[in-house]
Design an enzyme around this catalytic site. Structure first.
Site, PDB file in Angstrom:
ATOM      1  N   ARG A  10     -29.470  32.875  76.169  1.00 50.75           N
ATOM      2  CA  ARG A  10     -30.685  32.872  77.157  1.00 50.75           C
ATOM      3  C   ARG A  10     -31.208  34.283  77.072  1.00 50.75           C
ATOM      4  O   ARG A  10     -32.151  34.676  77.457  1.00 50.75           O
ATOM      5  CB  ARG A  10     -29.379  32.659  78.348  1.00 50.75           C
ATOM      6  CG  ARG A  10     -29.485  31.082  78.069  1.00 50.75           C
ATOM      7  CD  ARG A  10     -28.593  30.617  79.659  1.00 50.75           C
ATOM      8  NE  ARG A  10     -28.355  29.527  79.136  1.00 50.75           N
ATOM      9  CZ  ARG A  10     -26.485  29.725  79.288  1.00 50.75           C
ATOM     10  NH1 ARG A  10     -25.695  30.571  79.685  1.00 50.75           N
ATOM     11  NH2 ARG A  10     -25.989  27.954  79.812  1.00 50.75           N
ATOM     12  N   PHE A  69     -32.949  19.337  77.807  1.00 53.07           N
ATOM     13  CA  PHE A  69     -31.488  19.167  77.432  1.00 53.07           C
ATOM     14  C   PHE A  69     -31.005  20.414  78.747  1.00 53.07           C
ATOM     15  O   PHE A  69     -30.300  20.981  78.000  1.00 53.07           O
ATOM     16  CB  PHE A  69     -31.120  19.189  76.557  1.00 53.07           C
ATOM     17  CG  PHE A  69     -31.189  17.986  75.949  1.00 53.07           C
ATOM     18  CD1 PHE A  69     -30.934  16.775  75.966  1.00 53.07           C
ATOM     19  CD2 PHE A  69     -32.398  18.521  74.532  1.00 53.07           C
ATOM     20  CE1 PHE A  69     -31.400  15.656  75.091  1.00 53.07           C
ATOM     21  CE2 PHE A  69     -33.139  16.723  73.912  1.00 53.07           C
ATOM     22  CZ  PHE A  69     -31.861  15.729  74.301  1.00 53.07           C
ATOM     23  N   ASP A 105     -33.103  16.455  81.891  1.00 54.50           N
ATOM     24  CA  ASP A 105     -32.454  16.782  81.350  1.00 54.50           C
ATOM     25  C   ASP A 105     -31.975  15.058  82.423  1.00 54.50           C
ATOM     26  O   ASP A 105     -32.780  14.044  83.057  1.00 54.50           O
ATOM     27  CB  ASP A 105     -31.008  16.968  82.728  1.00 54.50           C
ATOM     28  CG  ASP A 105     -29.878  17.516  81.908  1.00 54.50           C
ATOM     29  OD1 ASP A 105     -29.537  18.214  81.516  1.00 54.50           O
ATOM     30  OD2 ASP A 105     -28.712  16.054  81.564  1.00 54.50           O
ATOM     31  N   SER A 106     -31.164  14.644  82.194  1.00 59.46           N
ATOM     32  CA  SER A 106     -31.017  13.010  82.510  1.00 59.46           C
ATOM     33  C   SER A 106     -29.713  12.526  83.487  1.00 59.46           C
ATOM     34  O   SER A 106     -29.329  11.436  83.964  1.00 59.46           O
ATOM     35  CB  SER A 106     -30.343  11.782  80.922  1.00 59.46           C
ATOM     36  OG  SER A 106     -28.698  12.733  80.690  1.00 59.46           O
ATOM     37  N   ALA A 153     -34.518  12.653  77.472  1.00 52.85           N
ATOM     38  CA  ALA A 153     -35.339  13.443  76.903  1.00 52.85           C
ATOM     39  C   ALA A 153     -36.418  12.708  75.941  1.00 52.85           C
ATOM     40  O   ALA A 153     -37.640  13.476  75.993  1.00 52.85           O
ATOM     41  CB  ALA A 153     -34.518  14.911  76.446  1.00 52.85           C
ATOM     42  N   ASP A 170     -31.943  21.734  73.591  1.00 49.77           N
ATOM     43  CA  ASP A 170     -30.514  22.417  73.391  1.00 49.77           C
ATOM     44  C   ASP A 170     -29.590  21.247  73.793  1.00 49.77           C
ATOM     45  O   ASP A 170     -29.154  20.543  75.027  1.00 49.77           O
ATOM     46  CB  ASP A 170     -29.763  23.112  74.708  1.00 49.77           C
ATOM     47  CG  ASP A 170     -28.395  23.531  74.536  1.00 49.77           C
ATOM     48  OD1 ASP A 170     -27.857  23.400  73.740  1.00 49.77           O
ATOM     49  OD2 ASP A 170     -28.289  24.172  75.636  1.00 49.77           O
ATOM     50  N   CYS A 197     -25.177  21.787  68.821  1.00 52.47           N
ATOM     51  CA  CYS A 197     -23.323  22.818  69.239  1.00 52.47           C
ATOM     52  C   CYS A 197     -22.680  21.691  68.278  1.00 52.47           C
ATOM     53  O   CYS A 197     -21.608  21.621  68.880  1.00 52.47           O
ATOM     54  CB  CYS A 197     -23.675  22.458  70.891  1.00 52.47           C
ATOM     55  SG  CYS A 197     -23.778  21.096  71.372  1.00 52.47           S
TER      56      CYS A 197
HETATM   57  N1  SAH Z   1     -29.003  24.070  78.228  1.00 57.60           N
HETATM   58  C1  SAH Z   1     -27.429  23.729  78.971  1.00 57.60           C
HETATM   59  C2  SAH Z   1     -26.855  23.248  78.046  1.00 57.60           C
HETATM   60  C3  SAH Z   1     -27.139  21.683  77.892  1.00 57.60           C
HETATM   61  S1  SAH Z   1     -26.330  20.794  77.329  1.00 57.60           S
HETATM   62  C4  SAH Z   1     -27.430  25.469  78.926  1.00 57.60           C
HETATM   63  O1  SAH Z   1     -28.292  25.966  78.785  1.00 57.60           O
HETATM   64  O2  SAH Z   1     -26.586  25.552  80.330  1.00 57.60           O
HETATM   65  C5  SAH Z   1     -26.578  19.137  77.230  1.00 57.60           C
HETATM   66  C6  SAH Z   1     -27.423  18.758  78.548  1.00 57.60           C
HETATM   67  O3  SAH Z   1     -28.196  16.767  77.944  1.00 57.60           O
HETATM   68  C7  SAH Z   1     -26.468  17.979  79.292  1.00 57.60           C
HETATM   69  O4  SAH Z   1     -26.336  18.470  80.471  1.00 57.60           O
HETATM   70  C8  SAH Z   1     -26.659  16.474  79.459  1.00 57.60           C
HETATM   71  O5  SAH Z   1     -26.227  16.180  80.680  1.00 57.60           O
HETATM   72  C9  SAH Z   1     -27.885  16.426  79.033  1.00 57.60           C
HETATM   73  N2  SAH Z   1     -28.250  15.463  78.499  1.00 57.60           N
HETATM   74  C10 SAH Z   1     -27.361  14.463  77.692  1.00 57.60           C
HETATM   75  N3  SAH Z   1     -28.132  13.338  76.660  1.00 57.60           N
HETATM   76  C11 SAH Z   1     -29.830  13.432  77.636  1.00 57.60           C
HETATM   77  C12 SAH Z   1     -30.944  12.241  77.209  1.00 57.60           C
HETATM   78  N4  SAH Z   1     -30.901  11.260  76.128  1.00 57.60           N
HETATM   79  N5  SAH Z   1     -31.395  13.536  78.079  1.00 57.60           N
HETATM   80  C13 SAH Z   1     -31.902  14.052  78.514  1.00 57.60           C
HETATM   81  N6  SAH Z   1     -30.469  14.683  78.752  1.00 57.60           N
HETATM   82  C14 SAH Z   1     -29.588  14.808  78.852  1.00 57.60           C
END
Ligand code: SAH
Length: 393
Positions: free
Chosen positions: A209, A225, A247-248, A276, A296, A336
């Site tokens: 970040r 995400f 985010d979903s 997403a 992410d 990740c």
């Molecule tokens: N970028 C964030 C961490 C992301 S973790 C940070 O810096 O803290 C991954 C995220 O993706 C989660 O919040 C989850 O809710 C979301 N997610 C999972 N599948 C998804 C999808 N198909 N579309 C959008 N978001 C999604």
């Protein structure tokens, strides 16, 4: 007498190279009838002492090593390990007040995760051997860290491979009202250690970040995400003109909105609850473009068997993200999943760039923050990739 395990001939090399996991198939003989969770001494076929670890007959990983010397695995052992872990964080992130205090193998405590959120510790016992020692571990944590609360988030599906139920709840002290506010890189974030994803916050991205700083001044940023908006809020702090997060999870999006406001960004941050993949397609159709796109996603590859579909998923989000960038813009793309090796991840992003006809320049290749130390002999302890590219045309 301590129970012991003797490995098959030539099965000791991985362990001598630094790995801590001994599979059932590596073991030639067990002596002393160890019970599940018991400590066993491990020997090579020629009788050489390799180390001491805990045993689980119900897991594919029969033994996880805790030490390579003949020392008792008691409360004072855990206290020393915790102090050593703490000293590492004090060296590499002296100003941090929230960080991963214990990262399993990376801190020579396989199966134990402890996250510190200000004065609250959140614990995950991932294995039977660690779960069986929960009381002395909590005692040692309280002695070493004087926390206000120790809260358990062992609601982790992988515990089932260990024959364990999922568990969650207060183990010690008093949990402050949730969500609580933590500090990271001089910013504030609300974290819900009881109801949030994982232990509440993704501490492993802290340094990535921060690495946004040179790329976001004046930029329009898309944070895909976004979870609770941690990348988005950092981008604003480093001078972004506007951020859009997606985010979903409804809970994540609402928390992201509150986090933007908490840091004083009320007019420049927008968060949308959406899938997403659909959202990126929609943005492309409506000709929306950005100066920085952050990707992410969650671990698409949860095991080796999921590798191919996961690769397609990663490639698609990267392709779609790249299409939304202005020439000269930056892609910050993460994976990740340990099952997506770094070279393979790099390759799939390049494939996406070729398909999108967007030539790239690699700006930075990054990984997990230093409070998630990588044990060199355990490749599984390295999982986070974060590549920063510039789109040249
Ligand atoms: N970028 C964030 C961490 C992301 S973790 C940070 O810096 O803290 C991954 C995220 O993706 C989660 O919040 C989850 O809710 C979301 N997610 C999972 N599948 C998804 C999808 N198909 N579309 C959008 N978001 C999604």
């Amino acid at each position: 007498m301590m129970a012991s395990a003797t490995l098959k001939p030539r099965h000791e090399q991985r362990i001598l190279n630094g790995h801590l996991w001994i599979y059932q198939g590596n073991v030639a003989r067990l002596d002393g009838e160890p019970s599940p969770g018991d400590i066993v001494d491990v020997f090579a076929a020629d009788g050489e002492f390799l180390g001491r670890g805990y045993y689980n007959p119900h897991s594919q990983i029969a033994i996880r090593l805790l030490t390579r010397v003949k020392e008792p695995v008691d409360r004072s052992f855990f206290l020393r390990r915790i102090q050593r872990a703490r000293a590492w964080r004090a060296r590499v992130m002296p100003d941090a007040t929230s960080y991963r205090l214990i990262y399993s193998e990376g801190d020579l405590l396989p199966g134990l995760i402890v996250d510190r959120y200000e004065d609250v510790l959140v614990v995950q016992f991932l294995t039977l051997g660690m779960d069986a020692r929960r009381e002395i571990i909590v005692e040692a944590l309280v002695e070493a860290e004087s926390p206000r609360a120790v809260y358990e988030r062992s609601d982790v599906p992988s515990r089932r491979y260990e024959g364990l139920e999922l568990r969650q709840g207060l183990l010690w002290g008093e949990l402050p009202e949730q969500p609580m506010v933590i500090r990271e890189n001089g910013l504030s974030f609300e974290v819900d250690v009881a109801g949030g994803q994982k232990t509440g916050y993704f501490l492993d991205q802290k340094e990535n970040r921060r690495s946004l700083a040179p790329f976001v001044p004046g930029a329009r940023v898309l944070d895909v995400f976004c979870h609770n908006g941690a990348f988005a809020v950092h981008a604003l702090r480093y001078g972004a003109r506007e951020v859009l997060g997606v985010d979903s999870s409804e809970q994540a999006v609402e928390s992201a909105r509150r986090n933007a406001a908490l840091n004083g960004y009320t007019k420049s941050a927008w968060f949308v609850e959406a899938n997403a993949f659909d959202f990126l397609r929609e943005m492309d159709r409506s000709s929306e473009r950005f100066d920085v796109v952050i990707l992410d996603p969650p671990a698409f590859a949860k095991s080796k068997a999921h590798f191919e579909p996961a690769r397609r998923g990663y490639k698609e989000v990267n392709l779609r993200g790249l299409k939304l960038l202005h020439p000269g813009g930056f892609l910050v793309t993460c994976s990740c999943s340990h099952h997506m090796p770094a070279d393979e991840f790099y390759r799939l992003v390049l494939e996406a760039a070729n398909d999108a006809r967007r030539p790239l320049r690699l700006v930075e290749s990054r990984g997990q923050a230093k409070d998630h130390p990588i044990l060199a002999g355990v490749p599984e302890s390295a999982y986070l990739k974060c590549l920063i590219f510039q789109v040249l045309e």
